[in-house]
Motif scaffolding. Structure first.
Motif, PDB file in Angstrom:
ATOM      1  N   ALA A   1      30.387  -9.472  20.890  1.00 19.20           N
ATOM      2  CA  ALA A   1      30.025  -9.932  19.636  1.00 19.20           C
ATOM      3  C   ALA A   1      29.629  -8.691  18.696  1.00 19.20           C
ATOM      4  CB  ALA A   1      29.116 -11.066  19.577  1.00 19.20           C
ATOM      5  N   TYR A   2      30.210  -8.354  17.437  1.00 17.83           N
ATOM      6  CA  TYR A   2      29.752  -7.404  16.883  1.00 17.83           C
ATOM      7  C   TYR A   2      28.935  -7.777  15.680  1.00 17.83           C
ATOM      8  CZ  TYR A   2      33.664  -9.015  14.368  1.00 17.83           C
ATOM      9  OH  TYR A   2      34.610  -9.694  13.433  1.00 17.83           O
ATOM     10  N   LYS A   3      28.499  -8.899  15.569  1.00 18.08           N
ATOM     11  CA  LYS A   3      27.606  -9.331  14.487  1.00 18.08           C
ATOM     12  C   LYS A   3      26.142  -9.380  14.935  1.00 18.08           C
ATOM     13  CE  LYS A   3      31.159 -10.961  12.058  1.00 18.08           C
ATOM     14  NZ  LYS A   3      31.574 -10.561  10.752  1.00 18.08           N
ATOM     15  N   SER A   4      25.347  -9.033  13.903  1.00 18.69           N
ATOM     16  CA  SER A   4      24.063  -8.898  14.093  1.00 18.69           C
ATOM     17  C   SER A   4      23.253 -10.407  14.080  1.00 18.69           C
ATOM     18  CB  SER A   4      23.249  -8.216  12.924  1.00 18.69           C
ATOM     19  OG  SER A   4      23.355  -8.957  11.568  1.00 18.69           O
ATOM     20  N   GLY A   5      22.170 -10.098  14.361  1.00 18.30           N
ATOM     21  CA  GLY A   5      21.214 -11.519  14.449  1.00 18.30           C
ATOM     22  C   GLY A   5      21.163 -12.138  13.153  1.00 18.30           C
ATOM     23  N   LYS A   6      20.896 -11.316  12.323  1.00 21.41           N
ATOM     24  CA  LYS A   6      20.664 -11.721  10.791  1.00 21.41           C
ATOM     25  C   LYS A   6      21.877 -12.444  10.277  1.00 21.41           C
ATOM     26  CE  LYS A   6      19.525 -10.155   6.326  1.00 21.41           C
ATOM     27  NZ  LYS A   6      19.093  -8.711   5.221  1.00 21.41           N
ATOM     28  N   PHE A   7      23.171 -11.955  10.752  1.00 19.74           N
ATOM     29  CA  PHE A   7      24.326 -12.672  10.430  1.00 19.74           C
ATOM     30  C   PHE A   7      24.213 -14.076  10.960  1.00 19.74           C
ATOM     31  CE2 PHE A   7      28.319 -14.341  11.983  1.00 19.74           C
ATOM     32  CZ  PHE A   7      29.294 -14.288  10.748  1.00 19.74           C
ATOM     33  N   PHE A   8      23.945 -14.106  12.217  1.00 17.54           N
ATOM     34  CA  PHE A   8      23.859 -15.705  12.980  1.00 17.54           C
ATOM     35  C   PHE A   8      22.900 -16.507  12.251  1.00 17.54           C
ATOM     36  CE2 PHE A   8      26.224 -13.366  16.314  1.00 17.54           C
ATOM     37  CZ  PHE A   8      27.343 -14.071  16.267  1.00 17.54           C
ATOM     38  N   ARG A   9      21.612 -15.890  12.053  1.00 18.72           N
ATOM     39  CA  ARG A   9      20.654 -16.670  11.362  1.00 18.72           C
ATOM     40  C   ARG A   9      21.037 -17.272   9.998  1.00 18.72           C
ATOM     41  NH1 ARG A   9      17.667 -12.677  13.425  1.00 18.72           N
ATOM     42  NH2 ARG A   9      17.253 -11.537  11.420  1.00 18.72           N
ATOM     43  N   MET A  10      21.943 -16.498   8.966  1.00 15.15           N
ATOM     44  CA  MET A  10      22.435 -16.857   8.073  1.00 15.15           C
ATOM     45  C   MET A  10      23.539 -17.851   8.183  1.00 15.15           C
ATOM     46  SD  MET A  10      20.425 -15.396   5.786  1.00 15.15           S
ATOM     47  CE  MET A  10      21.543 -15.651   3.959  1.00 15.15           C
ATOM     48  N   TYR A  11      24.464 -17.737   9.026  1.00 12.84           N
ATOM     49  CA  TYR A  11      25.547 -18.408   9.428  1.00 12.84           C
ATOM     50  C   TYR A  11      25.086 -19.754   9.776  1.00 12.84           C
ATOM     51  CZ  TYR A  11      30.457 -19.009  10.833  1.00 12.84           C
ATOM     52  OH  TYR A  11      31.889 -19.549  10.842  1.00 12.84           O
ATOM     53  N   ASN A  12      23.915 -19.771  10.350  1.00 11.38           N
ATOM     54  CA  ASN A  12      23.520 -21.000  10.891  1.00 11.38           C
ATOM     55  C   ASN A  12      23.024 -22.019   9.589  1.00 11.38           C
ATOM     56  OD1 ASN A  12      22.498 -22.849  12.696  1.00 11.38           O
ATOM     57  ND2 ASN A  12      20.379 -22.281  12.241  1.00 11.38           N
ATOM     58  N   GLU A  13      23.063 -21.718   8.513  1.00 13.02           N
ATOM     59  CA  GLU A  13      22.392 -22.485   7.284  1.00 13.02           C
ATOM     60  C   GLU A  13      23.760 -22.961   6.669  1.00 13.02           C
ATOM     61  OE1 GLU A  13      19.599 -22.898   6.820  1.00 13.02           O
ATOM     62  OE2 GLU A  13      18.967 -21.552   8.462  1.00 13.02           O
ATOM     63  N   ILE A  14      24.710 -22.402   6.728  1.00 13.64           N
ATOM     64  CA  ILE A  14      26.184 -23.079   6.200  1.00 13.64           C
ATOM     65  C   ILE A  14      26.233 -24.623   6.413  1.00 13.64           C
ATOM     66  CG2 ILE A  14      28.700 -23.074   6.372  1.00 13.64           C
ATOM     67  CD1 ILE A  14      28.595 -20.073   6.858  1.00 13.64           C
ATOM     68  N   PRO A  15      26.135 -25.260   7.636  1.00 15.58           N
ATOM     69  CA  PRO A  15      26.306 -26.747   7.877  1.00 15.58           C
ATOM     70  C   PRO A  15      25.271 -27.418   7.001  1.00 15.58           C
ATOM     71  CG  PRO A  15      25.711 -25.776   9.833  1.00 15.58           C
ATOM     72  CD  PRO A  15      25.714 -24.512   9.019  1.00 15.58           C
ATOM     73  N   THR A  16      24.075 -27.048   6.788  1.00 15.67           N
ATOM     74  CA  THR A  16      22.959 -27.474   5.904  1.00 15.67           C
ATOM     75  C   THR A  16      23.379 -27.528   4.562  1.00 15.67           C
ATOM     76  OG1 THR A  16      21.273 -26.708   7.541  1.00 15.67           O
ATOM     77  CG2 THR A  16      20.665 -27.576   5.578  1.00 15.67           C
ATOM     78  N   LEU A  17      23.987 -26.433   3.937  1.00  9.90           N
ATOM     79  CA  LEU A  17      24.361 -26.601   2.614  1.00  9.90           C
ATOM     80  C   LEU A  17      25.829 -27.514   2.459  1.00  9.90           C
ATOM     81  CD1 LEU A  17      23.967 -22.841   1.886  1.00  9.90           C
ATOM     82  CD2 LEU A  17      22.598 -24.493   1.199  1.00  9.90           C
ATOM     83  N   LEU A  18      26.543 -27.497   3.381  1.00  5.58           N
ATOM     84  CA  LEU A  18      27.827 -28.450   3.324  1.00  5.58           C
ATOM     85  C   LEU A  18      27.376 -29.697   3.467  1.00  5.58           C
ATOM     86  CD1 LEU A  18      30.233 -26.511   5.734  1.00  5.58           C
ATOM     87  CD2 LEU A  18      30.234 -26.744   3.061  1.00  5.58           C
ATOM     88  N   LEU A  19      26.397 -30.029   4.293  1.00 10.52           N
ATOM     89  CA  LEU A  19      25.926 -31.387   4.523  1.00 10.52           C
ATOM     90  C   LEU A  19      25.230 -31.830   3.235  1.00 10.52           C
ATOM     91  CD1 LEU A  19      25.111 -31.466   8.216  1.00 10.52           C
ATOM     92  CD2 LEU A  19      26.950 -32.790   7.102  1.00 10.52           C
ATOM     93  N   MET A  20      24.398 -31.064   2.637  1.00 14.62           N
ATOM     94  CA  MET A  20      23.644 -31.570   1.324  1.00 14.62           C
ATOM     95  C   MET A  20      24.607 -31.867   0.011  1.00 14.62           C
ATOM     96  SD  MET A  20      20.048 -29.067   1.462  1.00 14.62           S
ATOM     97  CE  MET A  20      20.996 -27.882   0.292  1.00 14.62           C
ATOM     98  N   GLY A  21      25.840 -30.856   0.111  1.00 16.82           N
ATOM     99  CA  GLY A  21      26.816 -31.119  -0.697  1.00 16.82           C
ATOM    100  C   GLY A  21      27.694 -32.404  -0.623  1.00 16.82           C
ATOM    101  N   ILE A  22      28.038 -32.756   0.586  1.00 13.30           N
ATOM    102  CA  ILE A  22      28.638 -33.891   0.921  1.00 13.30           C
ATOM    103  C   ILE A  22      27.654 -35.313   0.567  1.00 13.30           C
ATOM    104  CG2 ILE A  22      29.446 -35.461   2.998  1.00 13.30           C
ATOM    105  CD1 ILE A  22      30.173 -32.695   4.121  1.00 13.30           C
ATOM    106  N   VAL A  23      26.373 -35.119   1.112  1.00 18.96           N
ATOM    107  CA  VAL A  23      25.628 -36.271   0.532  1.00 18.96           C
ATOM    108  C   VAL A  23      25.462 -36.434  -0.920  1.00 18.96           C
ATOM    109  CG1 VAL A  23      23.367 -37.212   0.884  1.00 18.96           C
ATOM    110  CG2 VAL A  23      24.426 -36.277   2.940  1.00 18.96           C
ATOM    111  N   ALA A  24      25.395 -35.242  -1.321  1.00 17.27           N
ATOM    112  CA  ALA A  24      25.119 -35.443  -2.935  1.00 17.27           C
ATOM    113  C   ALA A  24      26.518 -36.007  -3.649  1.00 17.27           C
ATOM    114  CB  ALA A  24      24.874 -34.106  -3.646  1.00 17.27           C
ATOM    115  N   LEU A  25      27.578 -35.541  -3.032  1.00 10.86           N
ATOM    116  CA  LEU A  25      28.818 -36.213  -3.725  1.00 10.86           C
ATOM    117  C   LEU A  25      28.886 -37.647  -3.356  1.00 10.86           C
ATOM    118  CD1 LEU A  25      31.308 -33.401  -3.027  1.00 10.86           C
ATOM    119  CD2 LEU A  25      30.763 -34.243  -5.125  1.00 10.86           C
ATOM    120  N   VAL A  26      28.636 -37.976  -2.387  1.00  7.10           N
ATOM    121  CA  VAL A  26      28.591 -39.534  -1.906  1.00  7.10           C
ATOM    122  C   VAL A  26      27.659 -40.390  -2.701  1.00  7.10           C
ATOM    123  CG1 VAL A  26      28.216 -41.410  -0.253  1.00  7.10           C
ATOM    124  CG2 VAL A  26      29.382 -39.179   0.504  1.00  7.10           C
ATOM    125  N   ILE A  27      26.480 -39.891  -2.928  1.00  3.38           N
ATOM    126  CA  ILE A  27      25.396 -40.593  -3.944  1.00  3.38           C
ATOM    127  C   ILE A  27      25.631 -40.501  -5.278  1.00  3.38           C
ATOM    128  CG2 ILE A  27      23.080 -40.709  -4.412  1.00  3.38           C
ATOM    129  CD1 ILE A  27      22.431 -39.706  -1.535  1.00  3.38           C
TER     130      ILE A  27
END
Length: 69
Positions: free
Chosen positions: A39-65
């Motif tokens: 793996a050539y990605k840094s720990g900072k990349f993986f910490r930021m990459y970990n936030e993607i599903p949270t943002l996507l799920l918030m968008g999905i729930v907002a669209l449903v409601i």
């Protein structure tokens, strides 16, 4: 139920779900790279990459409601 008659919010929601699915498969790629220790990605990349599903799920729930369009 006719999906095309539901409006644009359904297409937007399904697009976010498709992005979440693609994210899931990308995690498998990164897992293999980490397992092989190539793996050539840094720990900072993986910490930021970990936030993607949270943002996507918030968008999905907002669209449903809200169903904005």
């Amino acid at each position: 139920v006719n999906v095309f008659a539901m409006g644009g919010w359904m297409h937007a929601k399904l697009t976010l779900v498709a992005l979440l699915t693609a994210y899931f498969f990308s995690l498998g790629h990164f897992r293999l790279k980490l397992k092989e220790n190539t793996a050539y990605k840094s720990g900072k990349f993986f910490r930021m990459y970990n936030e993607i599903p949270t943002l996507l799920l918030m968008g999905i729930v907002a669209l449903v409601i809200v169903k904005p369009f």
